[in-house]
Design a protein around this motif. Structure first.
Motif, mmCIF file in Angstrom:
data_model
loop_
_atom_site.group_PDB
_atom_site.id
_atom_site.type_symbol
_atom_site.label_atom_id
_atom_site.label_comp_id
_atom_site.label_asym_id
_atom_site.label_seq_id
_atom_site.Cartn_x
_atom_site.Cartn_y
_atom_site.Cartn_z
ATOM 1 N N LYS A 111 10.002 -36.785 60.257
ATOM 2 C CA LYS A 111 10.492 -36.828 58.760
ATOM 3 C C LYS A 111 11.280 -36.402 58.063
ATOM 4 O O LYS A 111 11.972 -37.187 56.842
ATOM 5 N N ILE A 112 12.426 -36.430 59.220
ATOM 6 C CA ILE A 112 13.696 -36.598 58.423
ATOM 7 C C ILE A 112 13.836 -37.910 58.436
ATOM 8 O O ILE A 112 14.953 -38.238 57.104
ATOM 9 N N ILE A 113 13.843 -38.666 59.186
ATOM 10 C CA ILE A 113 14.083 -40.332 58.262
ATOM 11 C C ILE A 113 13.525 -40.717 57.592
ATOM 12 O O ILE A 113 13.974 -41.842 56.273
ATOM 13 N N LYS A 114 12.205 -40.291 57.200
ATOM 14 C CA LYS A 114 11.305 -40.784 55.806
ATOM 15 C C LYS A 114 12.504 -39.872 54.730
ATOM 16 O O LYS A 114 12.181 -41.078 53.713
ATOM 17 N N HIS A 115 12.762 -38.462 54.944
ATOM 18 C CA HIS A 115 13.498 -37.891 53.578
ATOM 19 C C HIS A 115 14.891 -39.120 53.633
ATOM 20 O O HIS A 115 15.303 -39.038 52.399
ATOM 21 N N SER A 116 15.738 -39.400 54.534
ATOM 22 C CA SER A 116 16.921 -39.693 54.832
ATOM 23 C C SER A 116 16.516 -40.981 53.557
ATOM 24 O O SER A 116 17.553 -41.353 53.118
ATOM 25 N N ILE A 117 15.811 -41.962 54.243
ATOM 26 C CA ILE A 117 15.306 -42.908 53.234
ATOM 27 C C ILE A 117 15.422 -42.525 51.719
ATOM 28 O O ILE A 117 15.852 -43.916 51.281
ATOM 29 N N LYS A 118 14.267 -41.902 51.649
ATOM 30 C CA LYS A 118 13.983 -41.314 50.894
ATOM 31 C C LYS A 118 15.437 -40.955 49.887
ATOM 32 O O LYS A 118 15.327 -41.744 48.515
ATOM 33 N N ASN A 119 15.860 -40.613 50.278
ATOM 34 C CA ASN A 119 17.539 -39.571 49.320
ATOM 35 C C ASN A 119 18.652 -41.079 50.200
ATOM 36 O O ASN A 119 19.932 -40.871 49.674
ATOM 37 N N LYS A 120 18.461 -42.178 49.901
ATOM 38 C CA LYS A 120 19.269 -43.498 50.591
ATOM 39 C C LYS A 120 21.002 -42.819 51.009
ATOM 40 O O LYS A 120 21.720 -43.327 51.251
ATOM 41 N N ILE A 121 20.065 -42.055 52.470
ATOM 42 C CA ILE A 121 21.267 -41.868 52.844
ATOM 43 C C ILE A 121 21.663 -42.769 54.659
ATOM 44 O O ILE A 121 20.793 -43.119 54.780
ATOM 45 N N LYS A 122 22.384 -43.790 54.828
ATOM 46 C CA LYS A 122 22.880 -44.798 55.235
ATOM 47 C C LYS A 122 23.234 -44.805 56.565
ATOM 48 O O LYS A 122 22.451 -45.733 57.537
ATOM 49 N N PHE A 123 23.189 -43.535 57.077
ATOM 50 C CA PHE A 123 23.680 -43.449 58.333
ATOM 51 C C PHE A 123 23.092 -42.060 58.384
ATOM 52 O O PHE A 123 22.822 -40.786 58.443
ATOM 53 N N LEU A 124 22.189 -42.025 59.471
ATOM 54 C CA LEU A 124 21.724 -41.011 60.754
ATOM 55 C C LEU A 124 22.005 -40.493 61.986
ATOM 56 O O LEU A 124 21.445 -41.639 62.834
ATOM 57 N N THR A 125 22.447 -39.783 62.501
ATOM 58 C CA THR A 125 22.785 -39.893 63.841
ATOM 59 C C THR A 125 21.865 -38.292 64.485
ATOM 60 O O THR A 125 22.652 -37.353 63.566
ATOM 61 N N LEU A 126 21.791 -38.958 65.462
ATOM 62 C CA LEU A 126 21.143 -37.425 66.047
ATOM 63 C C LEU A 126 21.585 -37.569 66.984
ATOM 64 O O LEU A 126 20.888 -38.191 67.921
ATOM 65 N N TYR A 127 21.724 -35.989 67.815
ATOM 66 C CA TYR A 127 22.440 -36.444 69.104
ATOM 67 C C TYR A 127 21.372 -35.362 69.359
ATOM 68 O O TYR A 127 20.925 -34.258 69.830
#
Length: 157
Positions: A36-52
């Protein structure tokens, strides 16, 4: 605009015990949340998502839980890597890659597979880059990052 979001994936096991009576159920639910976070990030045009995802401190967990976590990652990548690639998502592995041979091979494949999209004229997968931090030293890395941000802010503002 927000370009980079970083998430420390903590608390899933505690949530699982509280809501499903199983730490592993919490980890599995956490993976659905990641999607869900990945989909939301793409929708909001976030270019980088780091998952620790797995710090060196996590080796203190029971062996069965560690095995479950890495198996969950393997299954997710096997089932979703083509979908991630087709959607223009780039995967980058951060941290110590000294894992099982099977998982290391799969992680290397995921990075290579998603680095370029041949169907789209050899351009990089640019919709979002997901940095997956495995076997990182959380306390040191977080402190170093904060210090760099403070230094950058002082220099540029």
């Amino acid at each position: 605009p927000l370009n980079h979001v970083a998430i420390i994936m903590g608390g899933n096991g505690r949530w699982g015990v509280k809501n499903k009576n199983s730490r592993n159920a919490g980890h599995k639910a956490g993976l659905k949340t990641v999607e869900k976070i990945i989909k939301h990030s793409i929708k909001n045009k976030i270019k980088f998502l780091t998952l620790y995802a797995f710090s060196t401190e996590n080796w203190k967990r029971p062996d069965s839980e560690i095995k479950y976590l890495f198996n969950l990652l393997e299954v997710f990548l096997k089932e979703k890597i083509q979908q991630l690639h087709s959607n223009g998502i780039k995967i980058k592995i951060l941290g110590n890659k000294n894992l099982s041979k099977k998982l290391k091979t799969l992680l290397t494949y995921a990075e290579k597979k998603t680095s370029k999209n041949k169907k789209k004229k050899n351009i990089n997968n640019k919709k979002i880059q997901i940095n997956l931090a495995l076997k990182y030293k959380s306390k040191k890395e977080i402190l170093d990052t904060i210090k760099k941000l403070i230094k950058y802010k002082k220099k540029n503002y």
